[in-house]
Design a protein around this motif. Sequence first.
Motif, PDB file in Angstrom:
ATOM      1  N   ARG A  35      14.566  -6.172   3.688  1.00 58.46           N
ATOM      2  CA  ARG A  35      13.458  -6.346   4.634  1.00 58.46           C
ATOM      3  C   ARG A  35      12.669  -7.614   4.298  1.00 58.46           C
ATOM      4  NH1 ARG A  35       8.225  -5.472   4.249  1.00 58.46           N
ATOM      5  NH2 ARG A  35       8.405  -4.679   2.134  1.00 58.46           N
ATOM      6  N   GLN A  39      13.002 -11.176   6.317  1.00 58.56           N
ATOM      7  CA  GLN A  39      11.774 -11.589   7.015  1.00 58.56           C
ATOM      8  C   GLN A  39      11.360 -12.987   6.546  1.00 58.56           C
ATOM      9  OE1 GLN A  39       8.211  -8.922   7.184  1.00 58.56           O
ATOM     10  NE2 GLN A  39       7.150 -10.635   6.241  1.00 58.56           N
ATOM     11  N   GLU A  74      12.886 -26.753   5.463  1.00 56.29           N
ATOM     12  CA  GLU A  74      12.661 -25.352   5.871  1.00 56.29           C
ATOM     13  C   GLU A  74      13.982 -24.722   6.301  1.00 56.29           C
ATOM     14  OE1 GLU A  74       9.830 -24.648   4.984  1.00 56.29           O
ATOM     15  OE2 GLU A  74       8.382 -26.187   5.555  1.00 56.29           O
ATOM     16  N   LYS A 105      10.741  -8.676  11.602  1.00 60.22           N
ATOM     17  CA  LYS A 105       9.499  -9.442  11.643  1.00 60.22           C
ATOM     18  C   LYS A 105       9.734 -10.827  11.033  1.00 60.22           C
ATOM     19  CE  LYS A 105       6.223  -5.605  11.267  1.00 60.22           C
ATOM     20  NZ  LYS A 105       7.021  -4.392  11.093  1.00 60.22           N
ATOM     21  N   TYR A 106       8.806 -11.718  11.299  1.00 62.23           N
ATOM     22  CA  TYR A 106       8.709 -12.995  10.579  1.00 62.23           C
ATOM     23  C   TYR A 106       7.228 -13.318  10.540  1.00 62.23           C
ATOM     24  CZ  TYR A 106       8.360 -14.807  15.336  1.00 62.23           C
ATOM     25  OH  TYR A 106       7.970 -15.006  16.638  1.00 62.23           O
ATOM     26  N   SER A 108       3.537 -14.044  10.902  1.00 66.35           N
ATOM     27  CA  SER A 108       2.642 -14.157  12.056  1.00 66.35           C
ATOM     28  C   SER A 108       2.219 -15.601  12.322  1.00 66.35           C
ATOM     29  CB  SER A 108       1.397 -13.301  11.803  1.00 66.35           C
ATOM     30  OG  SER A 108       0.853 -13.588  10.516  1.00 66.35           O
ATOM     31  N   ASN A 134       1.940 -17.570  -2.650  1.00 67.92           N
ATOM     32  CA  ASN A 134       2.684 -16.322  -2.508  1.00 67.92           C
ATOM     33  C   ASN A 134       4.050 -16.409  -3.204  1.00 67.92           C
ATOM     34  OD1 ASN A 134       5.016 -15.308  -0.519  1.00 67.92           O
ATOM     35  ND2 ASN A 134       3.421 -13.742  -0.595  1.00 67.92           N
ATOM     36  N   MET A 195      -4.348 -14.618   7.244  1.00 67.40           N
ATOM     37  CA  MET A 195      -3.564 -13.441   7.664  1.00 67.40           C
ATOM     38  C   MET A 195      -2.139 -13.468   7.103  1.00 67.40           C
ATOM     39  SD  MET A 195      -4.622 -13.213  11.664  1.00 67.40           S
ATOM     40  CE  MET A 195      -6.339 -13.360  12.180  1.00 67.40           C
ATOM     41  N   GLY A 198      -0.822 -10.913   4.570  1.00 69.07           N
ATOM     42  CA  GLY A 198      -0.530  -9.531   4.944  1.00 69.07           C
ATOM     43  C   GLY A 198      -1.775  -8.677   5.045  1.00 69.07           C
ATOM     44  N   SER A 204      -1.599  -1.737   3.117  1.00 72.47           N
ATOM     45  CA  SER A 204      -0.300  -2.344   2.821  1.00 72.47           C
ATOM     46  C   SER A 204       0.648  -1.292   2.249  1.00 72.47           C
ATOM     47  CB  SER A 204      -0.508  -3.497   1.833  1.00 72.47           C
ATOM     48  OG  SER A 204       0.727  -3.870   1.268  1.00 72.47           O
ATOM     49  N   GLY A 205       1.461  -0.728   3.126  1.00 74.21           N
ATOM     50  CA  GLY A 205       2.324   0.390   2.748  1.00 74.21           C
ATOM     51  C   GLY A 205       3.365   0.046   1.694  1.00 74.21           C
ATOM     52  N   ASN A 206       3.768  -1.207   1.624  1.00 75.70           N
ATOM     53  CA  ASN A 206       4.872  -1.565   0.724  1.00 75.70           C
ATOM     54  C   ASN A 206       4.433  -2.007  -0.668  1.00 75.70           C
ATOM     55  OD1 ASN A 206       7.060  -1.344   2.753  1.00 75.70           O
ATOM     56  ND2 ASN A 206       5.953  -3.003   3.744  1.00 75.70           N
ATOM     57  N   LYS A 216       6.870  -7.848  -6.015  1.00 81.22           N
ATOM     58  CA  LYS A 216       5.558  -8.487  -5.921  1.00 81.22           C
ATOM     59  C   LYS A 216       4.888  -8.409  -7.291  1.00 81.22           C
ATOM     60  CE  LYS A 216       3.165  -7.629  -1.873  1.00 81.22           C
ATOM     61  NZ  LYS A 216       2.795  -6.841  -0.626  1.00 81.22           N
ATOM     62  N   ASN A 220      -1.632  -8.312  -1.887  1.00 79.81           N
ATOM     63  CA  ASN A 220      -1.999  -9.206  -0.777  1.00 79.81           C
ATOM     64  C   ASN A 220      -3.422  -9.744  -0.947  1.00 79.81           C
ATOM     65  OD1 ASN A 220       0.443  -8.184   0.074  1.00 79.81           O
ATOM     66  ND2 ASN A 220      -0.335  -7.225   1.947  1.00 79.81           N
TER      67      ASN A 220
END
Length: 311
Positions: A35, A39, A74, A105-106, A108, A134, A195, A198, A204-206, A216, A220
């Motif tokens: 995931r 992403q 990129e 997703k990618y 925002s 990050n 933003m 995240g 942040s569920g993950n 990580k 975030n």
Amino acid sequence: TEINLEEHFQNKIDSEIRIEPKDWMPDAYRKTLIRQISQHAHSEIVGMLPEANWITRAPTLNRKKILLAKVQDEAGHGLYLYCAAETLGVTRDETINDLHSGKAKYSSIFNYPTLTWADMGAIGWLVDGAAILNQVPLCRASYGPYARAMVRICKEESFHQRQGYELMMKLAQGSPEQKAMAQDAFNRWWWPTLMMFGPKDADSGNTELSMKWRIKRFTNDELRQRFVDVSVPQAEYLGLTIPDPDLKFNEETGHYEFGEIDWEEFWKVVKGNGACNKERIETRKKAFDDGAWVREAATAYHEKRKLREER
Ligand code: FAQ
């Protein structure tokens, strides 16, 4: 047994031993890596579009060379990351289909339009700056292929960030019109950049599992705070005003406090309804379809060589 395998896996993580593609790993670890890495790959690829929009209109040959190189970088990042995702057992076709169907997703940030040349400066400075903060910790992510891909990516991102800051500096020190253009770009990109880190930790569920698995290393909110702390003095040096009336330095904590992010806007963009979401996906799909002949030619060439070698 499953329990011993899981314990052994966590022990390796806790002792900073890298997990490699053929090692046993829990399904949920594999799933969250697929995931996040896919992403991330999609973000690099879609992330070429806002800046590619300005390549033909760069004000000088030098600026054009820099921008062209950055956008090509990129593309390279996206390709390493698709490869890293493939080591986890997904195919390139699957990941790309998920992007094109809207399932994956990618970031925002790439759903905002690039309206003026100053946006090239703001993106390099802020968006690439946020990406570095990050991604530097991701060089120590527990999954080997992801961590190794990050090393080169971070080196290139740091050139991107510097070229953006330098571009902003030229505008900020230029004519009143140029300075106004720099301030306008800053105003439009500041909040969307915050933003990028995240949702708030509480939403942040993950994060919890990703921290336990050392994918990580920071949450975030921790990275967002670090970004604000480093960016405010950079904005001051440029003589630009931070578009946040609530921003203030807290002497006790040594950190800047900042206003509330518009989370409604964040989720709107994440869910596919930002200013450019539809246009971005359409552009990617068209590029994929237009490139079909290249894939067919490469496959035909491969088949021909195989036949020749067999003879
Ligand atoms: N946009 O539980 P969390 C670049 C999703 S830099 C869209 O906190 P997680 C360089 C998240 O996937 C940009 N969606 O998730 C460049 C999750 O959804 P799910 C790319 C977002 O993974 C510069 C849900 O919200 N960098 O490309 C966003 O623990 C200039 C809940 O969130 C990376 O991808 C968002 N901003 O933390 C290129 C870095 N934020 O799947 C061109 C690697 C969250 O549960 C030009 N990724 N979501 O349905 C990461 O570090 C993490 O995945 C986070 C999110 C920190 C982005």
